[in-house]
Design a protein around this motif. Structure first.
Motif, PDB file in Angstrom:
ATOM      1  N   GLN A   1       6.759  11.510   7.306  1.00 39.11           N
ATOM      2  CA  GLN A   1       5.304  11.488   7.094  1.00 39.11           C
ATOM      3  C   GLN A   1       4.587  11.237   8.417  1.00 39.11           C
ATOM      4  O   GLN A   1       3.818  10.314   8.561  1.00 39.11           O
ATOM      5  CB  GLN A   1       4.892  10.444   6.039  1.00 39.11           C
ATOM      6  CG  GLN A   1       5.320   8.992   6.268  1.00 39.11           C
ATOM      7  CD  GLN A   1       6.754   8.747   5.943  1.00 39.11           C
ATOM      8  OE1 GLN A   1       7.277   9.258   4.966  1.00 39.11           O
ATOM      9  NE2 GLN A   1       7.447   7.983   6.795  1.00 39.11           N
TER      10      GLN A   1
ATOM     11  N   GLY B   1       9.435   5.255   1.288  1.00 37.59           N
ATOM     12  CA  GLY B   1       8.395   4.418   0.678  1.00 37.59           C
ATOM     13  C   GLY B   1       7.907   4.972  -0.655  1.00 37.59           C
ATOM     14  O   GLY B   1       7.791   4.254  -1.648  1.00 37.59           O
ATOM     15  N   ARG B   2       7.638   6.270  -0.701  1.00 34.51           N
ATOM     16  CA  ARG B   2       7.059   6.856  -1.924  1.00 34.51           C
ATOM     17  C   ARG B   2       8.118   7.095  -3.000  1.00 34.51           C
ATOM     18  O   ARG B   2       7.792   7.576  -4.077  1.00 34.51           O
ATOM     19  CB  ARG B   2       6.298   8.130  -1.584  1.00 34.51           C
ATOM     20  CG  ARG B   2       7.084   9.167  -0.794  1.00 34.51           C
ATOM     21  CD  ARG B   2       6.143  10.236  -0.232  1.00 34.51           C
ATOM     22  NE  ARG B   2       6.831  11.178   0.653  1.00 34.51           N
ATOM     23  CZ  ARG B   2       7.038  10.986   1.946  1.00 34.51           C
ATOM     24  NH1 ARG B   2       6.664   9.862   2.543  1.00 34.51           N
ATOM     25  NH2 ARG B   2       7.644  11.918   2.676  1.00 34.51           N
TER      26      ARG B   2
ATOM     27  N   GLU C   1       2.261  13.701   0.637  1.00 35.02           N
ATOM     28  CA  GLU C   1       2.899  13.097   1.815  1.00 35.02           C
ATOM     29  C   GLU C   1       4.252  13.776   2.059  1.00 35.02           C
ATOM     30  O   GLU C   1       4.710  13.871   3.188  1.00 35.02           O
ATOM     31  CB  GLU C   1       3.070  11.587   1.613  1.00 35.02           C
ATOM     32  CG  GLU C   1       3.344  10.826   2.896  1.00 35.02           C
ATOM     33  CD  GLU C   1       3.148   9.312   2.781  1.00 35.02           C
ATOM     34  OE1 GLU C   1       2.056   8.813   3.099  1.00 35.02           O
ATOM     35  OE2 GLU C   1       4.101   8.625   2.382  1.00 35.02           O
TER      36      GLU C   1
ATOM     37  N   THR D   1       2.803  -2.921   8.172  1.00 42.22           N
ATOM     38  CA  THR D   1       1.602  -2.163   7.794  1.00 42.22           C
ATOM     39  C   THR D   1       0.376  -3.074   7.844  1.00 42.22           C
ATOM     40  O   THR D   1       0.339  -4.122   7.191  1.00 42.22           O
ATOM     41  CB  THR D   1       1.798  -1.554   6.387  1.00 42.22           C
ATOM     42  OG1 THR D   1       3.001  -0.768   6.440  1.00 42.22           O
ATOM     43  CG2 THR D   1       0.636  -0.685   5.983  1.00 42.22           C
TER      44      THR D   1
ATOM     45  N   VAL E   1       0.638  10.603   9.072  1.00 40.22           N
ATOM     46  CA  VAL E   1      -0.166   9.402   8.850  1.00 40.22           C
ATOM     47  C   VAL E   1      -0.304   8.578  10.130  1.00 40.22           C
ATOM     48  O   VAL E   1      -1.037   7.586  10.167  1.00 40.22           O
ATOM     49  CB  VAL E   1       0.439   8.503   7.737  1.00 40.22           C
ATOM     50  CG1 VAL E   1       0.578   9.272   6.430  1.00 40.22           C
ATOM     51  CG2 VAL E   1       1.790   7.927   8.159  1.00 40.22           C
TER      52      VAL E   1
ATOM     53  N   GLN F   1       0.493  10.960  -3.475  1.00 39.46           N
ATOM     54  CA  GLN F   1       1.330  10.548  -2.343  1.00 39.46           C
ATOM     55  C   GLN F   1       2.669  11.284  -2.386  1.00 39.46           C
ATOM     56  O   GLN F   1       3.115  11.840  -1.381  1.00 39.46           O
ATOM     57  CB  GLN F   1       1.580   9.035  -2.340  1.00 39.46           C
ATOM     58  CG  GLN F   1       2.337   8.640  -1.063  1.00 39.46           C
ATOM     59  CD  GLN F   1       2.965   7.255  -1.079  1.00 39.46           C
ATOM     60  OE1 GLN F   1       3.221   6.684  -2.128  1.00 39.46           O
ATOM     61  NE2 GLN F   1       3.232   6.727   0.099  1.00 39.46           N
TER      62      GLN F   1
ATOM     63  N   ILE G   1       0.854  -1.201   0.000  1.00 39.87           N
ATOM     64  CA  ILE G   1       0.000   0.000   0.000  1.00 39.87           C
ATOM     65  C   ILE G   1       0.887   1.247   0.000  1.00 39.87           C
ATOM     66  O   ILE G   1       2.070   1.170   0.360  1.00 39.87           O
ATOM     67  CB  ILE G   1      -0.983  -0.027   1.215  1.00 39.87           C
ATOM     68  CG1 ILE G   1      -2.124   0.989   1.042  1.00 39.87           C
ATOM     69  CG2 ILE G   1      -0.247   0.176   2.536  1.00 39.87           C
ATOM     70  CD1 ILE G   1      -3.296   0.767   1.997  1.00 39.87           C
ATOM     71  N   GLY G   2       0.335   2.378  -0.385  1.00 35.04           N
ATOM     72  CA  GLY G   2       1.111   3.624  -0.435  1.00 35.04           C
ATOM     73  C   GLY G   2       2.253   3.464  -1.419  1.00 35.04           C
ATOM     74  O   GLY G   2       2.073   2.993  -2.542  1.00 35.04           O
ATOM     75  N   GLY G   3       3.446   3.781  -0.983  1.00 35.64           N
ATOM     76  CA  GLY G   3       4.610   3.692  -1.861  1.00 35.64           C
ATOM     77  C   GLY G   3       4.916   2.268  -2.308  1.00 35.64           C
ATOM     78  O   GLY G   3       5.605   2.064  -3.305  1.00 35.64           O
ATOM     79  N   SER G   4       4.401   1.292  -1.595  1.00 36.42           N
ATOM     80  CA  SER G   4       4.635  -0.104  -1.974  1.00 36.42           C
ATOM     81  C   SER G   4       3.586  -0.591  -2.972  1.00 36.42           C
ATOM     82  O   SER G   4       3.485  -1.783  -3.241  1.00 36.42           O
ATOM     83  CB  SER G   4       4.639  -0.982  -0.710  1.00 36.42           C
ATOM     84  OG  SER G   4       5.662  -0.540   0.152  1.00 36.42           O
TER      85      SER G   4
ATOM     86  N   SER H   1       6.380  -4.450   1.509  1.00 39.93           N
ATOM     87  CA  SER H   1       6.191  -3.513   2.624  1.00 39.93           C
ATOM     88  C   SER H   1       7.555  -3.146   3.189  1.00 39.93           C
ATOM     89  O   SER H   1       8.291  -4.024   3.657  1.00 39.93           O
ATOM     90  CB  SER H   1       5.334  -4.150   3.721  1.00 39.93           C
ATOM     91  OG  SER H   1       5.265  -3.293   4.836  1.00 39.93           O
ATOM     92  N   LYS H   2       7.849  -1.876   3.126  1.00 39.06           N
ATOM     93  CA  LYS H   2       9.141  -1.425   3.648  1.00 39.06           C
ATOM     94  C   LYS H   2       9.312  -1.874   5.104  1.00 39.06           C
ATOM     95  O   LYS H   2      10.327  -2.422   5.479  1.00 39.06           O
ATOM     96  CB  LYS H   2       9.220   0.105   3.518  1.00 39.06           C
ATOM     97  CG  LYS H   2      10.499   0.694   4.051  1.00 39.06           C
ATOM     98  CD  LYS H   2      10.599   2.185   3.784  1.00 39.06           C
ATOM     99  CE  LYS H   2      11.753   2.777   4.582  1.00 39.06           C
ATOM    100  NZ  LYS H   2      11.988   4.183   4.326  1.00 39.06           N
ATOM    101  N   THR H   3       8.280  -1.648   5.909  1.00 40.02           N
ATOM    102  CA  THR H   3       8.384  -1.942   7.339  1.00 40.02           C
ATOM    103  C   THR H   3       7.966  -3.370   7.687  1.00 40.02           C
ATOM    104  O   THR H   3       8.313  -3.890   8.731  1.00 40.02           O
ATOM    105  CB  THR H   3       7.461  -0.990   8.119  1.00 40.02           C
ATOM    106  OG1 THR H   3       6.141  -1.115   7.555  1.00 40.02           O
ATOM    107  CG2 THR H   3       7.921   0.450   8.008  1.00 40.02           C
TER     108      THR H   3
ATOM    109  N   LYS I   1      -3.505   5.886  12.219  1.00 43.00           N
ATOM    110  CA  LYS I   1      -3.138   4.469  12.387  1.00 43.00           C
ATOM    111  C   LYS I   1      -3.333   4.045  13.840  1.00 43.00           C
ATOM    112  O   LYS I   1      -3.878   2.992  14.129  1.00 43.00           O
ATOM    113  CB  LYS I   1      -1.664   4.251  12.021  1.00 43.00           C
ATOM    114  CG  LYS I   1      -1.352   4.210  10.545  1.00 43.00           C
ATOM    115  CD  LYS I   1       0.123   3.836  10.348  1.00 43.00           C
ATOM    116  CE  LYS I   1       0.611   4.144   8.960  1.00 43.00           C
ATOM    117  NZ  LYS I   1       2.045   3.941   8.778  1.00 43.00           N
TER     118      LYS I   1
HETATM  119  O1  F6P Z   1       1.006   5.816   4.688  1.00 44.73           O
HETATM  120  C1  F6P Z   1       2.206   5.839   5.344  1.00 44.73           C
HETATM  121  C2  F6P Z   1       3.228   4.925   4.755  1.00 44.73           C
HETATM  122  O2  F6P Z   1       4.239   4.776   5.676  1.00 44.73           O
HETATM  123  C3  F6P Z   1       3.766   5.402   3.411  1.00 44.73           C
HETATM  124  O3  F6P Z   1       4.736   6.368   3.548  1.00 44.73           O
HETATM  125  C4  F6P Z   1       4.249   4.127   2.842  1.00 44.73           C
HETATM  126  O4  F6P Z   1       4.503   4.244   1.478  1.00 44.73           O
HETATM  127  C5  F6P Z   1       3.103   3.215   3.187  1.00 44.73           C
HETATM  128  O5  F6P Z   1       2.696   3.633   4.467  1.00 44.73           O
HETATM  129  C6  F6P Z   1       3.398   1.756   3.182  1.00 44.73           C
HETATM  130  O6  F6P Z   1       4.400   1.431   4.084  1.00 44.73           O
HETATM  131  P1  F6P Z   1       5.138   0.044   4.045  1.00 44.73           P
HETATM  132  O7  F6P Z   1       5.829  -0.072   2.734  1.00 44.73           O
HETATM  133  O8  F6P Z   1       6.080   0.052   5.197  1.00 44.73           O
HETATM  134  O9  F6P Z   1       4.094  -1.043   4.193  1.00 44.73           O
END
Ligand code: F6P
Length: 534
Positions: A494, A255-256, A341, A201, A497, A337, A144-147, A196-198, A501
């Motif tokens: 960011q 991410g973006r 963002e 999510t 956001v 975004q 989602i988002g940048g991913s 997902s970067k983190t 959450k």
């Molecule tokens: O919406 C916040 C955010 O952290 C974005 O900056 C990012 O692209 C998105 O959520 C998805 O995050 P992740 O890639 O860690 O799942």
């Protein structure tokens, strides 16, 4: 600095009511107020900028240390100060550079990961890597988002090169999306990428769990048909994904800004490694231009200055991005975004309140569809929306060149109409020819007046090749960067956001009926009770 802002304000006061069209009395205006990179041209002559306005904006860029901040970014300095991180998405596409972060050149690692992606993509595309039921026919990217937004946009943009498996994107936690996506797919020939970067999510992890359950209905070892893209190798391992199918990246890729690296794996699976590298090369070409061209000829800088002029000086609250290129249909969503963002902030890097408004609302739609929807407001509404058109000289449908000519004609006509408008005298003459007279003529003519004098820019390019597409995306990235520097914003965090959450996490048990609405405001409590009833 504040002196230049003041000068820009008073310059604007002096010129705001003049006709943009009259600026074309200067014969070389179009050439002077446009800039070129290769065969790509950015025309900003249909704006109310003149020599003095542009000179002041360039002074603003100089005084804001845009060049020094840019160089610091490319060199890997920790310019994302609130997170203490470097900002190095540019390193993902400049594979010949040497960029040192914390004493280590990061380029060899980037190249090694790219090579691994390439090898995996080739294995999937050629059928060497199979699902339990045979060669992979479908890839589902869950992120989602940048991913999500970058790969979604890019997969559509590069569709003429799409010769790999079908690629589907699931981002929303709304079960409707994953259910509709998986409905027609065969689990035994589907590859799921959890992007997902983190790797925390909630939307992505919920969808990944659902995909795993779906796959387990037909596949004995679902994890074997999962790949992951993340900065969190410990979490992907805990999720049961074999490290050979995990593609990592570092926290200095926002991410973006991440489509250029492993987050672009789904794109690579669609179009193949060589085309993916051509996309990277296009981004790198724009990077070099951004680093080397004088500010007055620098496309990202000029696009940023036009943005600052329209939003911070003229006070137009939004800007519309209008690609007359169906394959860029997702560019507006991607830019929402990227721009909002990044620059939708209220405090400066040092925590003080911003002295000026921050980034604008960005919206848009592919032309010509927008013309039959919201252009009414753009032409005749009481507010002004600066429009940013994008158009290619050539499409890919060789047997449909008449479509393309019509598309281009519409793009240029809209830009021209915004500039010229239609006066009351012209509208009256048109309606008089139709036989109207007196009060009815006056009334009907007034409805047909276009105020005009509305600014627009056009980015024109030969064709949406992978290189051109990469250059366009990098152009917008650097535009956002320059605007952020001028506004004193950290464009790479960011925090805005986070609160939603946290509150969603706290509300989930309330929705399940495991906790009450104590402490909630009356509206939220009422809505919880209404929605829980179902
Ligand atoms: O919406 C916040 C955010 O952290 C974005 O900056 C990012 O692209 C998105 O959520 C998805 O995050 P992740 O890639 O860690 O799942």
């Amino acid at each position: 600095m504040s002196r230049i802002w003041d000068q820009l304000d008073s310059h604007h006061t002096g010129v705001k009511d003049r006709s943009i069209l009259s600026l074309f009395d200067q014969p070389n205006r179009a050439a002077q107020f446009s800039a070129q990179l290769g065969e790509m041209v950015l025309d900003f002559s249909k704006t109310n900028l003149d020599d003095e306005g542009l000179a002041l904006l360039l002074q603003l860029a100089e005084a804001s240390d845009v060049a020094a901040r840019r160089d610091a970014m490319f060199a890997g300095a920790p310019i994302n100060e609130t997170e203490g991180r470097a900002v190095l998405h540019t390193a993902l596409r400049d594979l010949d550079a040497s960029v040192v972060v914390d004493g280590e050149d990061v380029i060899p690692g980037i190249k090694a990961t790219l090579d691994r992606m390439d090898a995996f993509a080739e294995d999937v595309r050629t059928g060497r890597f199979t699902g339990q039921g045979g060669a992979i026919t479908d890839v589902v990217n869950i992120g989602i988002g940048g991913s999500d937004l970058g790969p979604v946009m890019a997969t559509l943009a590069l569709s003429p090169w799409h010769d790999g498996p079908r690629v589907h994107y699931v981002s929303n936690v709304d079960g409707a999306q994953i259910a509709e996506t998986l409905k027609g797919l065969d689990p035994t020939t589907t590859l799921v990428i959890v992007a997902s970067k983190t790797f925390t999510t909630i939307e992505t992890m919920t969808n990944a769990d659902t995909a795993k359950v779906w796959m387990a209905t037909k596949v004995s070892d679902p994890s074997a048909q999962f790949a992951a893209v993340s900065t969190a190798a410990d979490k992907t391992a805990a999720y049961g994904i074999d490290p050979s199918r995990v593609f990592g990246f570092s926290d200095w890729v926002g991410g973006r800004y991440s489509v250029w690296g492993p987050i672009g794996l789904s794109l690579m699976l669609a179009v193949g490694g060589p085309v993916f590298r051509r996309f990277l090369a296009g981004g790198a070409m724009m990077d070099r231009h951004f680093q080397e061209a004088p500010l007055a000829e620098n496309l990202p800088v000029l696009l940023a200055l036009v943005g600052i002029w329209h939003h911070q000086i003229c006070g137009y609250p939004s800007r519309a991005v209008l690609p007359y290129d169906q394959r860029l249909a997702r560019l507006p969503a991607y830019l929402q975004q990227l721009e909002m963002e990044s620059n939708g902030k209220r405090v400066a890097m040092d925590g003080s309140d911003l002295p000026r408004v921050s980034g604008p609302i960005v919206w848009g739609e592919a032309g010509t569809n927008g013309q039959h929807a919201f252009y009414q407001l753009i032409h005749q509404g009481t507010g002004v929306v600066p429009c940013e058109f994008l158009v290619a000289a050539k499409g890919f449908e060789d047997d449909l060149t008449h479509h393309h000519q019509l598309l281009v004609a519409n793009c240029l006509a809209q830009s021209e109409a915004l500039l010229r408008g239609r006066s009351l005298a012209e509208a009256t003459a048109i309606m008089a020819k139709k036989g109207l007279t007196g009060a009815e003529l006056d009334r009907q003519a007034r409805h047909r007046v276009f105020p005009g004098n509305r600014p627009s820019t056009v980015l024109a390019y030969p064709q949406l090749t992978p290189e051109v597409f990469g250059a366009i995306v990098a152009l917008y990235e650097h535009r956002v960067f320059v605007e952020g520097v001028i506004l004193g914003i950290n464009s790479f965090d960011q925090w805005g956001v986070e609160l939603g959450k946290e509150l969603a996490t706290a509300l989930e048990p309330v929705m399940r009926g495991e906790a009450g609405t104590e402490g909630k405001d009356g509206s939220t409590a009422m809505l919880v009770n209404f929605l829980r009833r179902a």
